[in-house]
Motif scaffolding. Structure first.
Motif, PDB file in Angstrom:
ATOM      1  N   ILE A 162      72.684  63.798  30.770  1.00 14.94           N
ATOM      2  CA  ILE A 162      71.305  64.304  30.720  1.00 14.94           C
ATOM      3  C   ILE A 162      71.261  65.611  29.955  1.00 14.94           C
ATOM      4  CG2 ILE A 162      69.385  65.137  32.125  1.00 14.94           C
ATOM      5  CD1 ILE A 162      70.316  63.198  34.308  1.00 14.94           C
ATOM      6  N   GLU A 163      72.292  66.427  30.180  1.00 14.48           N
ATOM      7  CA  GLU A 163      72.395  67.703  29.481  1.00 14.48           C
ATOM      8  C   GLU A 163      72.411  67.506  27.975  1.00 14.48           C
ATOM      9  OE1 GLU A 163      75.100  71.360  31.127  1.00 14.48           O
ATOM     10  OE2 GLU A 163      76.099  69.692  30.141  1.00 14.48           O
ATOM     11  N   GLU A 164      73.129  66.422  27.565  1.00 16.23           N
ATOM     12  CA  GLU A 164      73.282  66.191  26.129  1.00 16.23           C
ATOM     13  C   GLU A 164      72.070  65.498  25.530  1.00 16.23           C
ATOM     14  OE1 GLU A 164      77.067  64.233  25.854  1.00 16.23           O
ATOM     15  OE2 GLU A 164      78.117  66.024  26.544  1.00 16.23           O
ATOM     16  N   ASP A 209      70.038  59.222  16.718  1.00 17.10           N
ATOM     17  CA  ASP A 209      69.207  60.339  17.140  1.00 17.10           C
ATOM     18  C   ASP A 209      68.865  60.264  18.613  1.00 17.10           C
ATOM     19  OD1 ASP A 209      67.275  60.262  14.079  1.00 17.10           O
ATOM     20  OD2 ASP A 209      69.059  61.411  14.649  1.00 17.10           O
ATOM     21  N   LYS A 210      68.603  59.035  19.083  1.00 20.64           N
ATOM     22  CA  LYS A 210      68.140  58.903  20.463  1.00 20.64           C
ATOM     23  C   LYS A 210      68.997  57.888  21.186  1.00 20.64           C
ATOM     24  CE  LYS A 210      64.047  58.852  23.203  1.00 20.64           C
ATOM     25  NZ  LYS A 210      64.804  59.644  24.184  1.00 20.64           N
ATOM     26  N   VAL A 211      69.375  58.251  22.406  1.00 20.69           N
ATOM     27  CA  VAL A 211      70.150  57.337  23.254  1.00 20.69           C
ATOM     28  C   VAL A 211      69.464  57.234  24.608  1.00 20.69           C
ATOM     29  CG1 VAL A 211      72.343  56.957  24.443  1.00 20.69           C
ATOM     30  CG2 VAL A 211      72.316  57.925  22.138  1.00 20.69           C
ATOM     31  N   GLU A 213      79.076  64.092  37.843  1.00 23.00           N
ATOM     32  CA  GLU A 213      79.182  65.118  36.797  1.00 23.00           C
ATOM     33  C   GLU A 213      78.970  64.512  35.406  1.00 23.00           C
ATOM     34  OE1 GLU A 213      82.157  65.156  39.059  1.00 23.00           O
ATOM     35  OE2 GLU A 213      83.864  64.795  37.752  1.00 23.00           O
ATOM     36  N   GLU A 214      79.359  63.198  35.248  1.00 30.37           N
ATOM     37  CA  GLU A 214      79.140  62.536  33.965  1.00 30.37           C
ATOM     38  C   GLU A 214      77.654  62.309  33.721  1.00 30.37           C
ATOM     39  OE1 GLU A 214      81.429  61.564  31.503  1.00 30.37           O
ATOM     40  OE2 GLU A 214      82.498  63.050  32.696  1.00 30.37           O
ATOM     41  N   ILE A 215      76.969  61.887  34.764  1.00 30.95           N
ATOM     42  CA  ILE A 215      75.529  61.645  34.632  1.00 30.95           C
ATOM     43  C   ILE A 215      74.828  62.957  34.269  1.00 30.95           C
ATOM     44  CG2 ILE A 215      73.440  60.844  35.781  1.00 30.95           C
ATOM     45  CD1 ILE A 215      75.228  59.219  37.650  1.00 30.95           C
ATOM     46  N   ASP A 216      75.215  64.049  34.961  1.00 26.51           N
ATOM     47  CA  ASP A 216      74.609  65.345  34.666  1.00 26.51           C
ATOM     48  C   ASP A 216      74.866  65.736  33.222  1.00 26.51           C
ATOM     49  OD1 ASP A 216      75.350  66.788  37.933  1.00 26.51           O
ATOM     50  OD2 ASP A 216      73.675  65.562  37.197  1.00 26.51           O
ATOM     51  N   VAL A 269      76.101  72.842  24.943  1.00 29.37           N
ATOM     52  CA  VAL A 269      75.628  71.595  24.337  1.00 29.37           C
ATOM     53  C   VAL A 269      75.607  71.664  22.816  1.00 29.37           C
ATOM     54  CG1 VAL A 269      73.746  69.932  24.236  1.00 29.37           C
ATOM     55  CG2 VAL A 269      74.274  71.062  26.374  1.00 29.37           C
ATOM     56  N   LYS A 270      75.192  72.815  22.326  1.00 35.39           N
ATOM     57  CA  LYS A 270      75.136  72.950  20.860  1.00 35.39           C
ATOM     58  C   LYS A 270      76.508  72.714  20.244  1.00 35.39           C
ATOM     59  CE  LYS A 270      73.031  76.898  20.126  1.00 35.39           C
ATOM     60  NZ  LYS A 270      71.911  77.750  20.420  1.00 35.39           N
ATOM     61  N   GLY A 271      77.552  73.216  20.929  1.00 39.82           N
ATOM     62  CA  GLY A 271      78.904  73.106  20.380  1.00 39.82           C
ATOM     63  C   GLY A 271      79.442  71.682  20.408  1.00 39.82           C
ATOM     64  N   ARG A 272      78.728  70.780  21.134  1.00 43.50           N
ATOM     65  CA  ARG A 272      79.258  69.416  21.244  1.00 43.50           C
ATOM     66  C   ARG A 272      78.649  68.505  20.190  1.00 43.50           C
ATOM     67  NH1 ARG A 272      77.715  68.656  27.588  1.00 43.50           N
ATOM     68  NH2 ARG A 272      78.015  70.834  28.169  1.00 43.50           N
TER      69      ARG A 272
END
Lengths: 245, 161, 1054
Positions: free
Chosen positions: C839-841, C815-817, C833-836, C1010-1013
């Protein structure tokens, strides 16, 4: 009388003399190119450099323009002088490799390589022609124009000058186009052969800087091979002829 | 443009017809005609009694004199060290590209002359471009088009009148 | 201009001065001092003045506030700037629109407008007063300070600050000998550059034979980058006049000239007015102030020749001749202008005279060092934050000027060198920053003080280019008389040009030094004698940079255009011709673009997704917008190829060579080496320990970044070309190096990568629930079921850490990372871009946190105890070292811990028998150029040699290995040949419309929301569409067309 030292020799000179004049008076040889006794001094070719002063403050100056001073110490053959002189000759060769006068200087002072791009121009901007035209011939048809690497000698607006009297003095005095060297090596650009070859005369004048715009028709630059040469030259020439058989 | 003999004579007498004022006289003629016409130089030579070849020597030695007629608008790009490290050469190239001439030349329609100057002394605001006396600070490649457009527009406006 | 009438006596002068001072001090109104020198005007100060005037008029405040238009204040970066007296408030970058606010808020209501205040570029602190600003703090503005106080076009203003008081003092109480003694005692040295003692020069001039003498002010400030004299003449011309009048009196001259550059029209104007006012007031002319002292001052305008800054050339110019320097001796003090004794001094020297007379020689000699007294004005320009004119006491260090006053280098770039003394000077590098500024120390360091230009250079400045620039300047400005100078500067420039174009030869440096020495020795005047300095000083301190240009055909600062061609191709480790395939995309020629890509890259679908794109970081489009999205364009082509089912045309059978080569490791380095060796005709077998090929590509990069389908497309193409891969065959377990040689392989390439995770070395790190990041990534990618807990913590900040985090959050249990990293986001090595995306996820990142021990309960992870960190100095890795904060321990509750602090190669399989040298970091030691190891026939490359690095660097190693192995097998030398960067073909550029240029923008990569991932590994970046790709490709500046080759190829060269 001014007392100075040239190559450790105590010499005396008149006030107003230049170091070059003093040296010549005493028979000391200093090479020159843009210097001519009958014309004003210029100091542009930098061949007549000598080292004045001693220790860390010593410097190189052109002897043809430097006035004699009381107590001046002059040396004409130091390492600095020789290296500078050789570089000047190398630079001149890279501009005008076809000049016998410059090739002769190269032979004499041991310049055996030209490491710059060859330009094959016929003018080293020594200014002898300008001074000849102005001072001896009272013409003032040609002069220096522009500055820096774009410097050139020409007539006003690069057209035939109204005051040019076609005297040929400029051609006569020019060290580059007086005599052509026939032997510059394609690879090294240095000839070194003039001591063993006949002095040559101009056989062609297509790319000459001829301000008389007559492209050789005036006949000044084409000369007969000298018949009368001193005995030394004659022996040298005949020896060369023998070798070439 | 032909030089008006009277005008040139006036400029010479303004400096007391002194030989030593040659450079100032030439500067005045340059300011008047935007270049140094051949005729004007000949007049100066005669009036000051200085050989023409010497006048030419002086006229070609100094950068601010031009023996060729200049265009209507003079674009000067500064090539000083500070402007150089801030991208000055690229600005010059952009002007060269757009005007289709090299530095030192004038466009065929005589509208623009493009020149460089060693340093204008405005190093803090470099790269600097001066057009007709107007200074442009911190020029970028993108500004070149609009600058030229402004002066071309002036032409169109003048024509329309 | 009011009230100009002749002053007839010294007493009257003193009264005039006093009354003006009174007027000023009794002035109660606030004064808005606006800087309007040439630069200020160029930045719009005249408009600001107009707006202020209008507001004042509209508000009927004309008798309540004054506007004073002054010359340059010196802080050019801040112009247009206003100083409000009496408070001393300093407003910068003032625009016309601010006028109203300034009048109503500050003047009427005493409120300070924050946004107009100066703010420190690093700390962002604002400084309300001039005295608070760092730029001014270390300066001692005994000359420039007055600029901000007076209107240069009004002589009365000069009186109001005590101007001409020194002249009164001199004429009243001092003899010429007194004056000369004072100047001698003060220790003032010429500020034009040579630093000759001024007092002595004046004495020579006074003692010289003859009644007619001249004094000259050398205002031909020709050094590019120097404009101190312009500022003095524009802002305080009377100071120079006063100095000259005093000088004329001391020396006995009746005529003087100010030789001023024509390129300074405003300065010419102000000096002309000043002279006219001084004349009208009787301070110039005959019988000055009733004394038997005549002095006339004339202006001579320069006509554009740098050499006329040299005294004898300047004299020739005033005489109406060409500016050719003359032989010295005779020196101008003996025989100068029209052969009469002439004393020439620089503007700044003259400007020092009044204050020396006023405050005394003692006061002046207290400032500065033993050998160099007083202050010096420098123009601090170039790559510096606080550009401007700084006046500092001699002896201050370069470091203080550049960093304390100048505010350091913009853009966070590194300082490289400072150029002083203009074209006659040299460059001073980092190592000499503590140098105190005075005449001797600068000369010793290989430069000179010069007139005061100080040009700061950073890491993006090429020193070869700087030397070339100066020689270009000098060959044009040389008067042309001396062969050594005229030809020497030309030839030095030619050699530098060749070097900067990648055409340099080894012998060039020697020739350059020899020629430089001769030019210095053999030339007659100062220009020629110092012309070599830029070359000699850059050669002294930056020889390696020259060598890079000559030997390797590289320009480390990315400046020399003929060497760089297009920076994207230049910087690419595998020489991908990005600008060519981009140009083809712009014309919708996708197949040709594909061929260009594949020519140099056997793993393009991979690179198009995960490459760290050094090309984009150097893309020139960033100068006018954003870099081209090169990586996305490559990906577009590869996706197109896959979608179209592109089949390459049948290749001809190439001649096979008999040699067999073995590659160990089917990662990017191994696959690439195999591919190219096979292409060369060798029989290649790649041995891979895992059941699948790909190395780190398959084990380390999660599918949401690199789908298996795309990776396999690239690997299939390599296999199809004829390369054999033997999976499940491991070095050490299944075979040894000797075995391979015995089997007939003649050359080996070891590319086993770096797959051993580094331990954290904290207690309990082997507890249940701890799984190394690499392990996690591999297992998931290989399709195995991995059990993770609800709350996962990742230790580390590299790509592996972020990849592991994004994999963990996709795990069905988790649930949490949270990522725990010991430095700040600025130092985090993972792609931005990976860091962004992380955070997005919903992944949490905590910075400045380091683990101490793993907390367990029954052998299972329940949390990790951490300490908070702070950043200290820079360590060996180039990043700032984190230092633990005492007593800041805290616990993070977790049930899964994923360390990702780094990897090392596992070279445990390599034994002594194998004869390979292993470094202390477990990497194989190789010759950098040829990749050969100590053992004959064995080569190594990729992460096993370098430690963990990027994909494209591994591919580059594979390519290099293939070249080396070919040379080895053919018995040739392994020495690398360096070639200049050029594309294989030149494509015509596309013409953009004005509108296109205006609107050009880098496209945003379409991404899966994000929802789709959620809990799946679908690829997140969806790729550009065809239209987006073509549009973006058209934005490319086509830098390769700017070289001479490029121009010729498309017919643009004139």
């Amino acid at each position: 009388m001014i007392n100075l030292k040239i190559n450790n020799l105590e010499v005396k000179a008149e006030e107003g003399w230049t170091v070059l004049e003093a040296a010549k008076f005493y028979g000391l040889e200093i090479p020159t190119l843009c210097y001519n006794e009958g014309l004003s001094v210029y100091g542009g070719c930098r061949l007549c450099l000598v080292e004045i002063g001693e220790g860390p403050k010593s410097k190189l100056v052109s002897s043809c323009t430097y006035p004699v001073e009381e107590g001046l110490v002059v040396r004409t053959g130091t390492k600095r002088v020789i290296e500078a002189r050789k570089m000047m000759i190398e630079l001149m060769l890279s501009i005008a490799p076809n000049s016998k006068a410059i090739q002769d200087l190269a032979s004499k002072f041991g310049v055996t390589q030209v490491r710059f791009k060859i330009r094959n121009e016929e003018c080293i901007l020594c200014g002898l022609c300008v001074r000849m035209c102005a001072e001896q011939m009272d013409g003032r048809a040609i002069g220096f124009q522009n500055r820096g690497y774009k410097r050139k000698i020409s007539t006003p607006f690069d057209i035939k000058s109204e005051v040019c009297r076609l005297c040929g003095g400029c051609m006569y005095i020019c060290p580059v186009c007086q005599l052509k060297c026939q032997g510059p090596d394609a690879d090294t650009t240095v000839c070194n052969a003039c001591l063993t070859m006949d002095p040559t005369c101009l056989d062609y004048y297509d790319e000459l800087q001829c301000w008389m715009y007559d492209a050789g028709r005036c006949g000044t630059c084409v000369r007969e091979t000298p018949e009368k040469s001193d005995s030394k030259e004659q022996t040298r020439n005949s020896k060369a002829k023998e070798k070439n058989v | 443009m032909d030089a008006d003999t009277q005008k040139v004579q006036l400029l010479i007498t303004k400096h007391n017809t002194e030989k030593k004022a040659l450079i100032s006289i030439l500067q005045d003629i340059q300011a008047e005609y935007n270049y140094l016409p051949q005729e004007a130089l000949k007049i100066v030579s005669e009036t000051l009694d200085v050989p023409l070849i010497n006048i030419i020597g002086v006229a070609t030695f100094y950068r601010s004199f031009s023996l060729q007629p200049r265009g209507k608008h003079l674009v000067t790009v500064c090539m000083g060290t500070a402007c150089h490290v801030r991208g000055g050469p690229k600005i010059l190239e952009e002007f060269e590209r757009r005007l289709d001439i090299e530095a030192g030349e004038t466009t065929k329609d005589s509208q623009f002359t493009l020149e460089t100057v060693a340093c204008l002394g405005c190093c803090a605001i470099g790269p600097v471009v001066v057009v007709d006396g107007n200074y442009y600070a911190q020029t970028t490649i993108r500004m070149v088009g609009p600058i030229l457009k402004k002066y071309k527009k002036k032409e169109k406006k003048n024509e329309a009148h | 201009m009011k009230h100009i009438s002749k002053i007839k006596s010294i007493e009257e002068l003193k009264q005039t001065i006093n009354s003006q001072i009174q007027k000023k001090t009794s002035e109660k109104k606030p004064v808005l001092t606006v800087s309007a020198g040439t630069c200020g005007q160029a930045r719009g100060s005249l408009n600001v003045i107009e707006s202020l005037k209008k507001v004042i008029k509209d508000e009927n405040m004309e008798d309540k506030v004054k506007i004073k238009v002054t010359g340059c204040h010196g802080f050019c970066e801040a112009e247009p700037n206003i100083i409000i007296h009496p408070q001393g408030i300093f407003y910068q970058h003032v625009k016309s629109e601010d006028a109203e606010e300034i009048i109503t808020d500050t003047i009427l209501n005493g409120k300070i407008i924050e946004r107009l205040l100066y703010s420190d570029p690093i700390t962002k602190e604002t400084a309300p007063k001039e005295s608070d600003i760092a730029f001014y703090k270390k300066q001692k503005r005994i000359i420039l300070g007055d600029n901000a106080l007076i209107d240069p076009t009004d002589i009365n203003d000069y009186f109001s600050i005590g101007g001409y008081h020194s002249l009164a003092k001199v004429l009243e109480n001092m003899t010429p000998e007194n004056i000369i003694d004072t100047i001698k005692q003060s220790g003032l040295r010429g500020r034009g550059g040579a630093g000759f003692p001024t007092g002595s020069k004046w004495q020579f001039a006074r003692k010289a034979k003859g009644d007619t003498k001249y004094i000259i002010c050398n205002a031909d400030e020709g050094d590019p980058g120097a404009y101190m004299d312009r500022s003095i003449m524009e802002g305080n011309p009377h100071r120079v006049l006063e100095g000259m009048i005093i000088g004329a009196y001391a020396i006995g001259a009746e005529e003087g000239y100010i030789y001023i550059r024509g390129e300074y029209p405003l300065a010419v104007k102000h000096i002309t007015w000043a002279i006219s006012q001084a004349e009208k007031m009787g301070l110039l002319g005959n019988a000055i102030l009733g004394k038997r002292f005549n002095f006339q001052l004339r202006i001579a305008k320069g006509a554009g020749a740098f050499v006329c800054g040299e005294e004898t050339a300047l004299i020739a110019s005033i005489e109406g001749k060409v500016g050719e320097p003359r032989q010295r001796p005779p020196f101008p003090v003996v025989k100068g202008l029209w052969k009469k004794p002439t004393n020439i001094n620089n503007v700044e020297t003259w400007a020092n005279i009044p204050i020396i007379i006023d405050k005394g020689a003692n006061w002046f000699s207290q400032i500065g060092t033993n050998g160099s007294k007083g202050t010096k004005i420098f123009s601090l320009v170039g790559k510096i934050n606080n550009t401007g004119l700084v006046e500092v006491p001699m002896g201050i260090t370069l470091k203080e000027v550049i960093f304390d006053i100048g505010g350091g280098i913009p853009g966070g770039k590194e300082f490289k060198a400072v150029q002083t003394g203009g074209p006659s000077g040299g460059c001073i590098p980092k190592e000499k920053l503590e140098l105190p500024i005075d005449y001797e120390s600068l000369t010793q360091a290989g430069s000179i003080m010069g007139s005061g230009g100080m040009i700061v250079l950073d890491e993006k400045t090429c020193m070869v280019d700087v030397a070339k620039y100066f020689l270009n300047f000098l060959r044009d400005e040389s008067c042309g008389k001396c062969l050594s100078c005229r030809e020497g500067t030309q030839r030095m420039w030619e050699i530098l040009k060749d070097i900067s174009e990648g055409k340099g030869k080894e012998s060039d440096l020697e020739l350059l030094e020899e020629l430089a020495k001769t030019v210095k020795d053999a030339s007659m005047c100062g220009l020629g004698q110092t012309a070599s300095n830029p070359v000699l000083s850059t050669l002294k301190y930056f020889k390696e940079e020259y060598q890079e240009h000559i030997k390797h055909k590289k320009c480390p600062a990315l400046v020399c255009r003929e060497i760089i061609s297009s920076p994207c191709q230049y910087i690419c480790p595998i020489d991908q011709e990005a600008s060519v395939y981009i140009a083809l995309i712009a014309q919708a020629k996708f197949e040709e673009a594909l061929n260009i890509i594949k020519k140099d890259n056997p793993l393009p679908s991979v690179c198009g997704r995960v490459c760290h794109h050094p090309c984009e970081t150097v893309c020139r489009a960033a100068e006018i917008g954003e870099p081209i999205a090169i990586r996305s364009l490559k990906r577009f082509i590869m996706d197109w190829a896959i979608e179209m089912g592109y089949k390459p045309p049948e290749e001809q059978e190439k001649p096979k060579k008999k040699n067999k080569v073995a590659v160990i490791g089917a990662g990017p380095a191994g696959l690439t080496a195999g591919y190219y060796l096979n292409k060369k005709g060798y029989s290649v077998t790649i041995f891979e320990s895992l059941p699948v090929a790909g190395g780190m590509l398959i084990t380390g990069i999660p599918e949401h970044r690199l789908p298996k389908r795309k990776l396999n497309y690239d690997i299939e193409n390599i296999l199809k070309s004829g390369v054999t891969i033997k999976t499940n065959t491991a070095l050490g377990k299944d075979f040894s190096l000797d075995d391979l040689f015995k089997e007939g392989y003649e050359a080996l390439f070891i590319a086993i990568g770096a797959h051993k995770s580094m331990k954290m070395n904290i207690p309990n790190e082997d507890a249940e629930g701890v799984i190394q990041a690499l392990e996690l990534l591999k297992e998931v990618n290989l399709g195995k079921e991995v059990k993770l807990g609800k709350k996962a913590g990742i230790i580390g900040g590299g790509n592996a850490a972020v990849d592991a985090a994004r994999v963990a959050i996709r795990n069905k249990n988790t649930d949490k990372v949270i990522i725990l990293y010991r430095r700040t986001i600025k130092e985090m090595p993972a792609f931005e871009e990976e860091i962004d995306a992380a955070i997005e996820e919903g992944i949490d990142i905590q910075f400045l946190v380091a683990p101490n021990k793993v907390l367990t309960d029954n052998g299972k992870v329940v949390g990790v105890e951490c300490t908070r960190m702070k950043l200290g100095d820079i360590d060996a890795s180039g990043r700032r070292r984190p230092i633990p904060i005492e007593g800041s321990e805290f616990t993070v509750e977790l049930d899964t811990l994923i360390p990702a602090i780094g990897e090392r190669p596992d070279t445990s399989y390599i034994t002594e028998k194998d004869n390979l040298k292993i470094s202390k970091w477990d990497t194989i030691v190789v010759n950098e150029e040829s990749l050969s190891t100590d053992r004959k026939g064995v080569f190594a490359g990729g992460d096993v040699v370098t430690g963990p690095k990027t994909v494209v660097e591994a591919i580059a190693a594979g390519k290099a290995a293939a070249e080396s192995i070919e040379k080895y097998l053919e018995g040739k030398s392994l020495a690398k040949e360096y070639k200049i960067c050029r594309p294989s073909l030149y494509i015509e550029p596309v013409e953009l419309t004005e509108k296109e240029i205006e609107e050009a923008e880098r496209p945003k990569m379409p991404r899966l929301p994000v929802k789709g991932r959620y809990k799946n590994f679908q690829e997140v970046d969806l790729g550009l569409t065809g239209n987006m790709a073509i549009k973006e490709a058209r934005r490319c500046l086509r830098c390769e067309l700017e070289t001479e080759d490029g121009k010729k190829a498309i017919g643009r060269k004139k």
